[in-house]
Design a protein around this motif. Structure first.
Motif, PDB file in Angstrom:
ATOM      1  N   PHE A  68      43.527  33.414  43.765  1.00 35.30           N
ATOM      2  CA  PHE A  68      43.358  32.702  42.495  1.00 35.30           C
ATOM      3  C   PHE A  68      43.188  33.725  41.381  1.00 35.30           C
ATOM      4  O   PHE A  68      42.539  34.755  41.550  1.00 35.30           O
ATOM      5  CB  PHE A  68      42.122  31.800  42.554  1.00 35.30           C
ATOM      6  N   TYR A  69      43.789  33.398  40.237  1.00 33.51           N
ATOM      7  CA  TYR A  69      43.710  34.262  39.056  1.00 33.51           C
ATOM      8  C   TYR A  69      43.111  33.455  37.910  1.00 33.51           C
ATOM      9  O   TYR A  69      43.494  32.299  37.679  1.00 33.51           O
ATOM     10  CB  TYR A  69      45.095  34.770  38.640  1.00 33.51           C
ATOM     11  N   GLU A  70      42.152  34.070  37.201  1.00 35.44           N
ATOM     12  CA  GLU A  70      41.575  33.447  36.015  1.00 35.44           C
ATOM     13  C   GLU A  70      41.623  34.449  34.875  1.00 35.44           C
ATOM     14  O   GLU A  70      41.217  35.603  35.034  1.00 35.44           O
ATOM     15  CB  GLU A  70      40.122  33.022  36.261  1.00 35.44           C
ATOM     16  N   LEU A  71      42.122  34.001  33.730  1.00 35.19           N
ATOM     17  CA  LEU A  71      42.170  34.838  32.537  1.00 35.19           C
ATOM     18  C   LEU A  71      41.278  34.193  31.495  1.00 35.19           C
ATOM     19  O   LEU A  71      41.529  33.052  31.066  1.00 35.19           O
ATOM     20  CB  LEU A  71      43.603  34.972  32.018  1.00 35.19           C
ATOM     21  N   ASP A  72      40.220  34.908  31.126  1.00 32.25           N
ATOM     22  CA  ASP A  72      39.215  34.393  30.186  1.00 32.25           C
ATOM     23  C   ASP A  72      38.687  33.031  30.641  1.00 32.25           C
ATOM     24  O   ASP A  72      38.501  32.103  29.841  1.00 32.25           O
ATOM     25  CB  ASP A  72      39.803  34.298  28.775  1.00 32.25           C
ATOM     26  N   ALA A  88      49.691  39.920  29.805  1.00 37.66           N
ATOM     27  CA  ALA A  88      48.527  39.221  29.263  1.00 37.66           C
ATOM     28  C   ALA A  88      47.428  40.203  28.881  1.00 37.66           C
ATOM     29  O   ALA A  88      47.326  41.311  29.410  1.00 37.66           O
ATOM     30  CB  ALA A  88      48.004  38.219  30.279  1.00 37.66           C
ATOM     31  N   ASP A  89      46.561  39.770  27.931  1.00 36.30           N
ATOM     32  CA  ASP A  89      45.365  40.510  27.531  1.00 36.30           C
ATOM     33  C   ASP A  89      44.154  39.604  27.746  1.00 36.30           C
ATOM     34  O   ASP A  89      44.230  38.393  27.520  1.00 36.30           O
ATOM     35  CB  ASP A  89      45.418  40.910  26.058  1.00 36.30           C
ATOM     36  N   GLY A  90      43.013  40.207  28.179  1.00 38.60           N
ATOM     37  CA  GLY A  90      41.798  39.417  28.337  1.00 38.60           C
ATOM     38  C   GLY A  90      41.011  39.828  29.568  1.00 38.60           C
ATOM     39  O   GLY A  90      41.295  40.841  30.208  1.00 38.60           O
ATOM     40  N   ARG A  91      40.014  39.012  29.873  1.00 32.52           N
ATOM     41  CA  ARG A  91      39.166  39.258  31.036  1.00 32.52           C
ATOM     42  C   ARG A  91      39.766  38.566  32.247  1.00 32.52           C
ATOM     43  O   ARG A  91      39.828  37.339  32.312  1.00 32.52           O
ATOM     44  CB  ARG A  91      37.757  38.732  30.792  1.00 32.52           C
ATOM     45  N   LEU A  92      40.228  39.373  33.217  1.00 31.98           N
ATOM     46  CA  LEU A  92      40.923  38.853  34.387  1.00 31.98           C
ATOM     47  C   LEU A  92      39.995  38.882  35.591  1.00 31.98           C
ATOM     48  O   LEU A  92      39.321  39.876  35.841  1.00 31.98           O
ATOM     49  CB  LEU A  92      42.166  39.688  34.682  1.00 31.98           C
ATOM     50  N   GLN A  93      39.970  37.786  36.332  1.00 28.19           N
ATOM     51  CA  GLN A  93      39.237  37.736  37.602  1.00 28.19           C
ATOM     52  C   GLN A  93      40.200  37.310  38.701  1.00 28.19           C
ATOM     53  O   GLN A  93      40.931  36.330  38.552  1.00 28.19           O
ATOM     54  CB  GLN A  93      38.060  36.770  37.542  1.00 28.19           C
ATOM     55  N   ILE A  94      40.198  38.068  39.789  1.00 25.23           N
ATOM     56  CA  ILE A  94      41.043  37.766  40.945  1.00 25.23           C
ATOM     57  C   ILE A  94      40.123  37.426  42.121  1.00 25.23           C
ATOM     58  O   ILE A  94      39.199  38.185  42.430  1.00 25.23           O
ATOM     59  CB  ILE A  94      41.959  38.947  41.309  1.00 25.23           C
ATOM     60  N   THR A  95      40.368  36.298  42.767  1.00 27.42           N
ATOM     61  CA  THR A  95      39.584  35.862  43.922  1.00 27.42           C
ATOM     62  C   THR A  95      40.516  35.737  45.124  1.00 27.42           C
ATOM     63  O   THR A  95      41.577  35.107  45.028  1.00 27.42           O
ATOM     64  CB  THR A  95      38.908  34.505  43.658  1.00 27.42           C
ATOM     65  N   ILE A  96      40.130  36.363  46.228  1.00 30.08           N
ATOM     66  CA  ILE A  96      40.930  36.344  47.458  1.00 30.08           C
ATOM     67  C   ILE A  96      40.105  35.703  48.565  1.00 30.08           C
ATOM     68  O   ILE A  96      39.038  36.221  48.919  1.00 30.08           O
ATOM     69  CB  ILE A  96      41.359  37.761  47.872  1.00 30.08           C
ATOM     70  N   ASP A  97      40.579  34.575  49.084  1.00 29.86           N
ATOM     71  CA  ASP A  97      39.909  33.910  50.207  1.00 29.86           C
ATOM     72  C   ASP A  97      40.688  34.191  51.483  1.00 29.86           C
ATOM     73  O   ASP A  97      41.908  33.991  51.539  1.00 29.86           O
ATOM     74  CB  ASP A  97      39.849  32.393  49.987  1.00 29.86           C
ATOM     75  N   LEU A 111      37.085  40.457  42.163  1.00 33.34           N
ATOM     76  CA  LEU A 111      37.052  41.614  41.280  1.00 33.34           C
ATOM     77  C   LEU A 111      37.415  41.123  39.880  1.00 33.34           C
ATOM     78  O   LEU A 111      38.041  40.070  39.710  1.00 33.34           O
ATOM     79  CB  LEU A 111      38.002  42.710  41.744  1.00 33.34           C
ATOM     80  N   SER A 112      37.033  41.900  38.889  1.00 35.20           N
ATOM     81  CA  SER A 112      37.331  41.523  37.507  1.00 35.20           C
ATOM     82  C   SER A 112      37.572  42.783  36.690  1.00 35.20           C
ATOM     83  O   SER A 112      37.098  43.876  37.030  1.00 35.20           O
ATOM     84  CB  SER A 112      36.178  40.708  36.902  1.00 35.20           C
ATOM     85  N   ALA A 113      38.328  42.610  35.614  1.00 37.92           N
ATOM     86  CA  ALA A 113      38.639  43.741  34.740  1.00 37.92           C
ATOM     87  C   ALA A 113      39.121  43.203  33.400  1.00 37.92           C
ATOM     88  O   ALA A 113      39.631  42.072  33.307  1.00 37.92           O
ATOM     89  CB  ALA A 113      39.712  44.635  35.360  1.00 37.92           C
ATOM     90  N   ASP A 114      38.951  44.014  32.380  1.00 42.35           N
ATOM     91  CA  ASP A 114      39.553  43.714  31.072  1.00 42.35           C
ATOM     92  C   ASP A 114      40.952  44.321  31.088  1.00 42.35           C
ATOM     93  O   ASP A 114      41.105  45.537  31.250  1.00 42.35           O
ATOM     94  CB  ASP A 114      38.713  44.332  29.946  1.00 42.35           C
ATOM     95  N   VAL A 115      41.983  43.483  30.932  1.00 41.19           N
ATOM     96  CA  VAL A 115      43.363  43.947  31.061  1.00 41.19           C
ATOM     97  C   VAL A 115      44.067  43.896  29.717  1.00 41.19           C
ATOM     98  O   VAL A 115      43.741  43.084  28.843  1.00 41.19           O
ATOM     99  CB  VAL A 115      44.132  43.106  32.100  1.00 41.19           C
TER     100      VAL A 115
END
Length: 606
Positions: free
Chosen positions: A127-131, A143-152, A213-217
């Motif tokens: 799953f990917y979440e941007l802001d 894309a620009d913003g705060r990205l969070q990637i979740t791996i189940d 994990l998360s990062a500003d991209v």
């Protein structure tokens, strides 16, 4: 030239032909295959899988490595949709899940495409979440913003569980330079990969994990997620547990010392309580005697006053006559004897009270001296809390220690008063005894005087003796009044001391009960911690058995008919996030001029 090379050709033919003459040609069946079967010593499988951005399976194929120990027709198994020989141009034949081809001795490779015929042993959901807004992977390009990637990761119930239970997953994500800032994760390890950053997660065999994990991209691009699955390659050896066991043994020994010390504290508190209780009982008897003495002081003074008055009256009214009645003098003598006997009993009671007090005081003093003077620092107390011992038990221990130290300080402050009681009892007992002896001597003297009365001469002597007795008794009476006044003050003052002894006894009883409860707690703590080294070793062994897969025998992923499987590995990759590159306009190239054209243009210029 040809004539000279001919002998070499003939020689080569002569060397080659005999080898064909001595070996019989193998039989060929109707399908065109030789009848000689080859043999495999081992087989390796590498399963390659491509996933969509959300983790769903896209395609899967297998590269098989066959170690051929004897050349010939090799048979392998797998539900492949298509085959490709990666070793040579030899034709591969497939019938159902059976694969056959000719292979020479050595190593042979072929690829089998599975399509959608098999699934992976793991389910991956990405799953990917941007802001904070969920997005598909292909929507994140640039894309620009705060990205969070979740791996189940979870087990696929439709696949042989041996892979899920025995394989370790390593999941890696690489972020290129200038596409991210403040890369963060609590589950994985971040490392440099040249100018890029790589985040690596590890999922142990048999575990299902949710990784984040998360990062500003900025202007985001992403090469995808790389996943490898292999059985742990090394046997896990038990760590050097001796040092840890030694620490636990030290802890166990320390807890035992605490338990022993609390046992001594309990014994000391019990002795202190017994001593104070004996002291309280003796003090109660002493107080009772003081109260009785103080209560009878008025009667004693009144009786003494009557005796003094009688002596004075007898001395003044004594007539020198033969008809005088001396019965009143006999009554005076009897009163003096009774008073002396009462004072003797009081003196004996005080002496007995002093003995009881000394014994009780000795027990209290020994109990108080049994409390250690060595202070326990706050650092030591904090270390005891940090040792993992039961906090309630430690709280009780600290409270009991504080109470014991407080009791010792209080006792030290009051010790001078306790020491003074013995001297007071000794002086009062001696004074009372001396007073009783004086009255006894007085009564004896009066008796002797009455026995010697014979005529007027004796009466004259008796009159003189009674006058002297009356005068001396007046002084005795004044001393008796002062004594009874002091006894009253002593009784009033001792009431407060007795009340303090009672409170100390009650407090020591609570301390003894607390020390008993604390000793029970430290006993249980010692019992619980005495087996800690063995429990630790059992936990280590259990943990190692969970993750040590060195005894795992690999099985084929594609078919249970395959044997001698040496290794099976999985290489999995998800689709990346790529920006569309703008199309470049075609560059028109000027046609290169030939030499003759250039020469013609040169001579045609004006």
């Amino acid at each position: 030239m040809k004539m000279k090379r001919l002998p070499f050709v003939v020689l080569a033919v002569m060397l080659i032909v005999p080898s064909f003459l001595v070996h019989a040609a193998p039989a060929v069946d109707e399908a065109g295959e030789t009848g000689q079967a080859g043999e495999l010593s081992a087989k390796e499988e590498v399963i390659y899988a491509n996933l969509h951005g959300d983790g769903q399976l896209d395609e899967i194929f297998v590269v098989n490595t066959l170690h051929v120990s004897e050349a010939g027709m090799i048979t392998d198994y797998g539900p492949y949709s298509s085959l490709k020989n990666l070793t040579n141009e030899a034709e591969m034949k497939q019938s159902g899940d059976e694969v056959r081809f000719e292979a020479a001795e050595g190593t042979a490779y072929y690829q089998g495409n599975l399509g959608d015929r098999l699934e992976l042993p793991w389910n991956f959901s990405i799953f990917y979440e941007l802001d904070g807004e969920e997005m598909a992977a292909d929507e994140l390009a640039g894309a620009d913003g705060r990205l969070q990637i979740t791996i189940d990761t979870s087990r696929n119930e439709d696949v042989d569980p041996s892979f899920f239970e025995n394989y370790l997953l390593q999941i890696a994500l690489t972020f290129e330079e200038d596409t991210y800032e403040t890369l963060e994760t609590s589950d994985g390890m971040i490392a440099n990969a040249g100018k890029d950053k790589q985040v690596t997660f590890t999922v142990m065999p048999g575990e299902e994990k949710e990784l984040r994990l998360s990062a500003d991209v900025t202007d985001f691009e992403f090469s995808g997620i790389d996943i490898t699955a292999v059985p742990p390659a090394m046997a896990i050896e038990a760590p050097g547990a001796d040092e840890i066991a030694g620490e636990f043994n030290s802890l166990t020994d320390g807890v035992k010392e605490i338990d022993d010390g609390v046992g001594e504290l309990k014994k000391g508190m019990s002795q202190l309580n017994d001593g104070l209780r004996s002291l309280e009982n003796g003090s109660a008897e002493y107080k009772k005697g003081l109260d009785e003495m103080a209560g009878s002081s008025a009667e004693l003074v009144k009786a003494s006053s009557t005796i003094e008055q009688a002596l004075n009256e007898v001395s003044q009214s004594l007539q020198l006559t033969e008809e005088m009645n001396v019965g009143d003098l006999q009554q005076l003598q009897d009163g003096l004897v009774q008073l002396a006997d009462a004072l003797h009993e009081t003196s004996q009671g005080l002496a007995q009270l002093r003995t009881q007090y000394a014994a009780a005081y000795k027990q209290v003093n020994e109990a108080m001296n049994g409390i250690a003077d060595q202070p326990v620092s706050q650092e030591q107390i904090e270390q005891l809390y940090a040792s993992g011992a039961d906090r309630d038990v430690v709280d009780q221990l600290v409270d009991a220690y504080s109470a014991a130290q407080k009791a010792k300080v209080t006792y030290s402050a009051a010790k001078q008063g306790f020491d003074a009681v013995d001297s007071i009892l000794k002086e009062v007992s001696a004074g009372t005894k001396e007073m009783a002896n004086s009255l006894t001597a007085l009564a004896d003297g009066l008796t002797s005087s009455l026995e010697q009365v014979d005529g007027l001469g004796s009466f004259s002597q008796l009159q003189e003796g009674l006058s002297a007795l009356a005068a001396n008794y007046s002084e005795f009476h004044q001393g008796l009044v002062r004594y009874t006044g002091g006894a009253g003050q002593l009784s009033a003052a001792y009431s407060e001391l007795h009340h303090g002894i009672g409170e100390a006894t009650e407090g020591s009883g609570e301390l003894a009960a607390g020390a008993d409860a604390l000793h029970n707690g430290t006993g249980k703590l010692h019992e619980a911690t005495s087996s800690l080294p063995e429990q630790m070793q059992e936990e280590i062994d259990a943990m190692i058995s969970d993750y040590d897969k060195s005894d795992f025998d690999p099985v084929s992923f594609v078919s249970e008919k395959n044997h001698n499987v040496d290794t099976v590995q999985f290489v999995i990759k998800t689709a990346g996030v790529e920006k569309e590159e703008p199309e470049e306009a075609p560059v028109e190239r000027e046609e290169e001029k030939s030499f003759w054209t250039k020469l013609r243009e040169l001579f045609s210029r004006e």
